[in-house]
Design a protein around this motif. Sequence first.
Motif, short mmCIF file in Angstrom:
data_model
loop_
_atom_site.label_atom_id
_atom_site.label_comp_id
_atom_site.label_asym_id
_atom_site.label_seq_id
_atom_site.Cartn_x
_atom_site.Cartn_y
_atom_site.Cartn_z
N ALA A 208 0.99 -1.09 -0.05
CA ALA A 208 0.00 -0.11 0.21
C ALA A 208 0.93 1.44 0.09
N ARG A 209 2.19 1.08 0.12
CA ARG A 209 3.06 2.25 0.33
C ARG A 209 2.52 3.09 1.46
N ALA A 210 1.99 2.68 2.51
CA ALA A 210 1.30 3.36 3.60
C ALA A 210 2.55 3.65 4.49
N ASP A 211 2.33 5.04 4.93
CA ASP A 211 3.26 5.57 5.98
C ASP A 211 2.49 5.56 7.47
N THR A 212 3.39 4.68 8.05
CA THR A 212 2.95 4.18 9.55
C THR A 212 3.72 5.19 10.40
N ALA A 213 4.40 6.02 9.94
CA ALA A 213 4.98 7.08 11.13
C ALA A 213 4.29 7.73 11.80
N ALA A 214 2.94 8.37 11.03
CA ALA A 214 1.99 9.13 12.16
C ALA A 214 1.49 8.10 13.08
N VAL A 215 0.76 6.75 12.92
CA VAL A 215 0.48 6.08 13.80
C VAL A 215 1.59 5.52 14.83
N ASN A 216 2.66 5.47 14.30
CA ASN A 216 3.69 5.06 15.58
C ASN A 216 4.20 6.24 16.47
N ALA A 217 4.07 7.50 15.80
CA ALA A 217 4.22 8.58 16.86
C ALA A 217 3.01 9.09 17.81
N ALA A 218 1.74 8.66 17.19
CA ALA A 218 0.61 8.97 17.86
C ALA A 218 0.45 7.67 19.01
N TRP A 219 1.13 6.56 18.74
CA TRP A 219 1.34 5.47 19.84
C TRP A 219 2.19 6.02 21.06
N ARG A 220 3.39 6.54 20.46
CA ARG A 220 4.29 6.85 21.35
C ARG A 220 3.81 8.12 22.48
N ASP A 221 3.06 8.90 21.68
CA ASP A 221 2.55 10.07 22.50
C ASP A 221 1.49 9.36 23.65
N TRP A 222 0.65 8.51 23.14
CA TRP A 222 -0.48 7.97 23.79
C TRP A 222 0.07 7.28 25.11
N ARG A 223 1.10 6.56 24.88
CA ARG A 223 1.79 5.72 25.68
C ARG A 223 2.57 6.59 26.87
N ALA A 224 3.14 7.65 26.25
CA ALA A 224 3.96 8.65 27.44
C ALA A 224 2.89 9.24 28.11
N ALA A 225 1.63 9.56 27.49
CA ALA A 225 0.74 10.45 28.43
C ALA A 225 -0.12 9.40 29.35
N LEU A 226 -0.10 8.11 29.04
CA LEU A 226 -0.53 7.22 30.02
C LEU A 226 0.38 6.90 31.21
N ALA A 227 1.54 6.87 30.78
CA ALA A 227 2.65 6.70 31.81
C ALA A 227 2.65 7.81 32.82
N ARG A 228 2.70 9.12 32.50
CA ARG A 228 2.48 10.07 33.11
C ARG A 228 1.42 10.05 34.21
N LEU A 229 0.32 9.70 33.49
CA LEU A 229 -1.05 9.52 34.23
C LEU A 229 -1.00 8.53 35.37
N ASP A 230 -0.43 7.36 34.93
CA ASP A 230 -0.01 6.32 35.88
C ASP A 230 0.80 6.86 37.10
N GLU A 231 2.01 7.43 36.61
CA GLU A 231 2.92 7.91 37.62
C GLU A 231 2.18 8.81 38.72
N ALA A 232 1.53 9.83 38.09
CA ALA A 232 0.89 10.77 38.90
C ALA A 232 -0.10 9.95 39.75
N ARG A 233 -1.02 9.06 39.43
CA ARG A 233 -1.88 8.25 40.32
C ARG A 233 -1.07 7.27 41.26
N ALA A 234 -0.02 7.00 40.97
CA ALA A 234 0.97 6.23 42.07
C ALA A 234 1.46 7.18 42.94
N LEU A 235 1.83 8.22 42.38
CA LEU A 235 2.46 9.31 43.66
C LEU A 235 1.16 9.66 44.46
N GLN A 236 0.06 10.07 43.83
CA GLN A 236 -1.19 10.64 44.46
C GLN A 236 -1.60 9.40 45.64
N ASP A 237 -1.53 8.12 45.56
CA ASP A 237 -1.84 7.12 46.17
C ASP A 237 -0.75 7.23 47.34
#
Length: 554
Positions: free
Chosen positions: A153-182
């Motif tokens: 398909a000559r598909a550019d998967t870079a956008a999905v890959n970048a969005a995935w990394r951003d999402w996982r980083a946001a979840l990691a920050r949220l999880d860390e904040a929740r753990a610190l909050q607890d």
Amino acid sequence: MLNALSIRDVVLIEALDLDFGQGLGVLTGETGAGKSILLDALGLVLGARGDSGLVRHGAGQAVVTASFETPAAGGTIAALLAENGFDLEPGEPLMIRRLVKADGGSRAFVNDQPASAGLLRELGAMLVEIHGQHDDRGLLNPRGHRSLLDAFARADTAAVNAAWRDWRAALARLDEARALQDVAERDREYLAHAVEELTKLAPEPGEEARLAERRATMQRGERAAGELAAVADLLDGSDGALSRLRQAARILERTGDAHPALAEALAAIDRAIVEGASAQDQIDAAAEALAFDPAVLEADETRLFELRGLARKHRVQPDDLATLAADLAERLALVEGGEASLAGLTRTAAAAEARYAEAAQTLSAQRSEAAARLDAAVMTELAPLKLDAARFRTVVASLPREGWGPEGSDRVEFEVSTNPGAPFAPLMKIASGGELSRFILAMKVALAEEGGARALVFDEIDRGVGGAVASAIGERLARLSGRNQVLVVTHSPQVAARGDRHYRIAKSSDGTVTRTGVTPLDAEERREEIARMLSGEEVTPEARAQAQRLLTVA
């Protein structure tokens, strides 16, 4: 591209050096001549298991060396080599060497540097595909179907890959904040007390060293003060040395004319008085410099003990108290404003997930459109290969949320139905050996229309077919070789006639030792070999004429 293959002491091959090139190379020979040995040798440098049974009888070890063209700078092969500490010079070919000892064990080298068999397998998967009757790699492995469809398909998967990394980083920050909050919630009382205590003390980096030095200086002055006073009294007290010298000088001034020596004595006493006075001045200056306020010393000592005590309490160095105060204050603030902070991080993570889902959906649409094109392309190739009753489809299915990843939210798998009304199933589960090879060829040709660069090896892809089907196989192999290096082991004269280079594999014996050799054929030798494939042991003029016709058509 595979440039050359050197084989030493592998089964029946004593010594063999072969050069290859771009396009279609065909290997022919009688059954049992040793074609499988050649493929086993190639498999060794691609990371296959090093079996001591491959070592030629009487030899100490088998050695196979393969030379490949220089990997493209910045490509996946170059990246894999760099990741494992192998740096190639520009223009330097990639050399892989494998040694298998007769008594067991093997060693591998990449450009003369030791390498693991695992690295060879990774490199081999990128460099060469070997498709045989029972191959379960390459196109048959569902794990690679998604990337193959993306390449088609000559598909550019870079956008999905970048969005995935951003999402996982946001979840990691949220999880860390929740753990610190607890944790912070459990420690609220401790945090409040500690922050109040540290804020009240207000420690500063480097303060402990400054206080300790100033305290030591004042303590030295305290010890010296009494001694300096005693020295001053000895020098200039009412009965001190300077007072006695001045008295002696006054007496000599009255009697100095009684004898010349008395004048010299008076001069010496005058000098002593001057030096003594100078010493007294220095002592007074030192006493002034060492003077201190006892209240300041007491305050410094109190401050120093408080810093050190609080540092011991929190198990940190005194200089780290200021940082600790900031950290604890931040944790306390998280407790006190934690809900608002968590709400903000939750919104950020949700927005990142939405961006990922949108990018993945766009990629999924590209895949679905490309799947329809790929299905049509493969179906076009099936009928000429005597697979006209078969159907092929590319399944693009949405994964559950837990299955999403950096490559998107789809599962991709190639499936076939070999007979009308038969259900679709994975290719390797329902196709026979001959059908399997032809399906792979059809898919490879369809995928190659969109590009591809690896070397492909087909082992007896034409088994069980002849005539028009064999011609169709040869035509498609030739088409495939326009974009790839293709090597095919074949018994079909129609396929052999399509080759750009022709190698004959033959077995010979001197009555004691049997050897397998491979010979590149010139035009006349090639015509004779194809004639043998047409007629058998006795090559007839008719067979030679038919061989010439096949070569002319090809």
